[in-house]
Design an enzyme around this catalytic site. Sequence first.
Site, short mmCIF file in Angstrom:
data_model
loop_
_atom_site.label_atom_id
_atom_site.label_comp_id
_atom_site.label_asym_id
_atom_site.label_seq_id
_atom_site.Cartn_x
_atom_site.Cartn_y
_atom_site.Cartn_z
N HIS A 108 0.85 -1.19 0.00
CA HIS A 108 0.00 0.00 0.00
C HIS A 108 0.88 1.24 0.00
O HIS A 108 1.80 1.37 0.82
CB HIS A 108 -0.90 0.02 1.23
CG HIS A 108 -1.84 1.20 1.26
ND1 HIS A 108 -2.99 1.25 0.49
CD2 HIS A 108 -1.79 2.38 1.94
CE1 HIS A 108 -3.61 2.39 0.71
NE2 HIS A 108 -2.90 3.10 1.58
N SER A 109 0.61 2.16 -0.93
CA SER A 109 1.33 3.42 -1.03
C SER A 109 2.83 3.15 -1.22
O SER A 109 3.21 2.47 -2.18
CB SER A 109 1.04 4.28 0.20
OG SER A 109 1.39 5.63 -0.02
N MET A 110 3.69 3.64 -0.33
CA MET A 110 5.11 3.35 -0.47
C MET A 110 5.37 1.86 -0.53
O MET A 110 6.30 1.39 -1.22
CB MET A 110 5.89 3.96 0.70
CG MET A 110 7.40 3.75 0.62
SD MET A 110 8.28 4.17 2.15
CE MET A 110 8.02 2.68 3.11
N ALA A 112 3.66 -0.39 -2.03
CA ALA A 112 3.47 -0.90 -3.39
C ALA A 112 4.73 -0.69 -4.21
O ALA A 112 5.14 -1.57 -4.99
CB ALA A 112 2.29 -0.19 -4.04
N SER A 136 -1.87 -0.91 -3.95
CA SER A 136 -3.00 -0.18 -3.38
C SER A 136 -2.57 1.23 -3.00
O SER A 136 -1.48 1.42 -2.45
CB SER A 136 -3.51 -0.93 -2.14
OG SER A 136 -4.43 -0.16 -1.39
#
Length: 275
Positions: A108-110, A112, A136
């Site tokens: 998720h975010s970083m 990913a 995500s």
Amino acid sequence: MPRTERPQAPARAWFTGPGFAPAPGAADTAGPRLICFGYAGGTPSVFRDWADRIGPGVTVVPVLLPGRGLRSDEAPYTEMAELARDATEALIAAGHAAPGSRHVFFGHSMGALLAYEVACALRDRGLPGPRHLFVSGSKAPHLYGGPDGQELGDDALRQLVRDLGALRPDDRVGSAYLERRLPVLRADLTLCAHYRWRPRRPLDCPMTAFSATHDPIAPPAQVEAWRAYTAASLLHRRVRGGHFYLNGPARLPLLRELRAELTRTAEEREPSWTY
């Protein structure tokens, strides 16, 4: 690339939960493992109940980065190349990338971005990459770079955290918990700002990308740009919520999608599906 001088933590330090490492020689018979990479400033606690919600037969293995939890005395990374290199080495040492292993990546975010870089690093070493990559709340890698908060003063950074919905209802700006997290968050934001995508051929695994309806950091068009990063298929799912939908009930469609993929049989995977 020269190795940054920092004490090398044992592989076990990188992973939390009962499935931090499979038994030797069990990779081809073990159930699927979901390797989870968290967001900037986050901890593995966001994945605490995922094993129960995804169901039996799946091992959830959150990645614990330096500066958090039992690794709080370690300096966080500020360069993605170094972090991806060391995380990949830990993944290999723990047996999660052994031939025949059934591992899936979620970030998720970083996280990913880190999951993608680790998948590329495994391929470069001729080792099995993830069977599926879930990203995500993250724009595509080539869209990273720029300030994105790492140059904000402490007060502005606290406000950013609140505006993005990162705080739980009982948290408040200026709480002791948030204050402890600020140095790690700033290091992670610096890492993302310094990141520059290096052109490489697309990954071979299918991907699923999640974008939230009110996410200013990863709007749908920038999440859709992940499509160029796989030679297989990409399914773009949209969920309600903001950047931190992962912390609330809006995550349920994501968990259902993870469960469906992780419990998919070999027969159901053929022929390969495209979207």
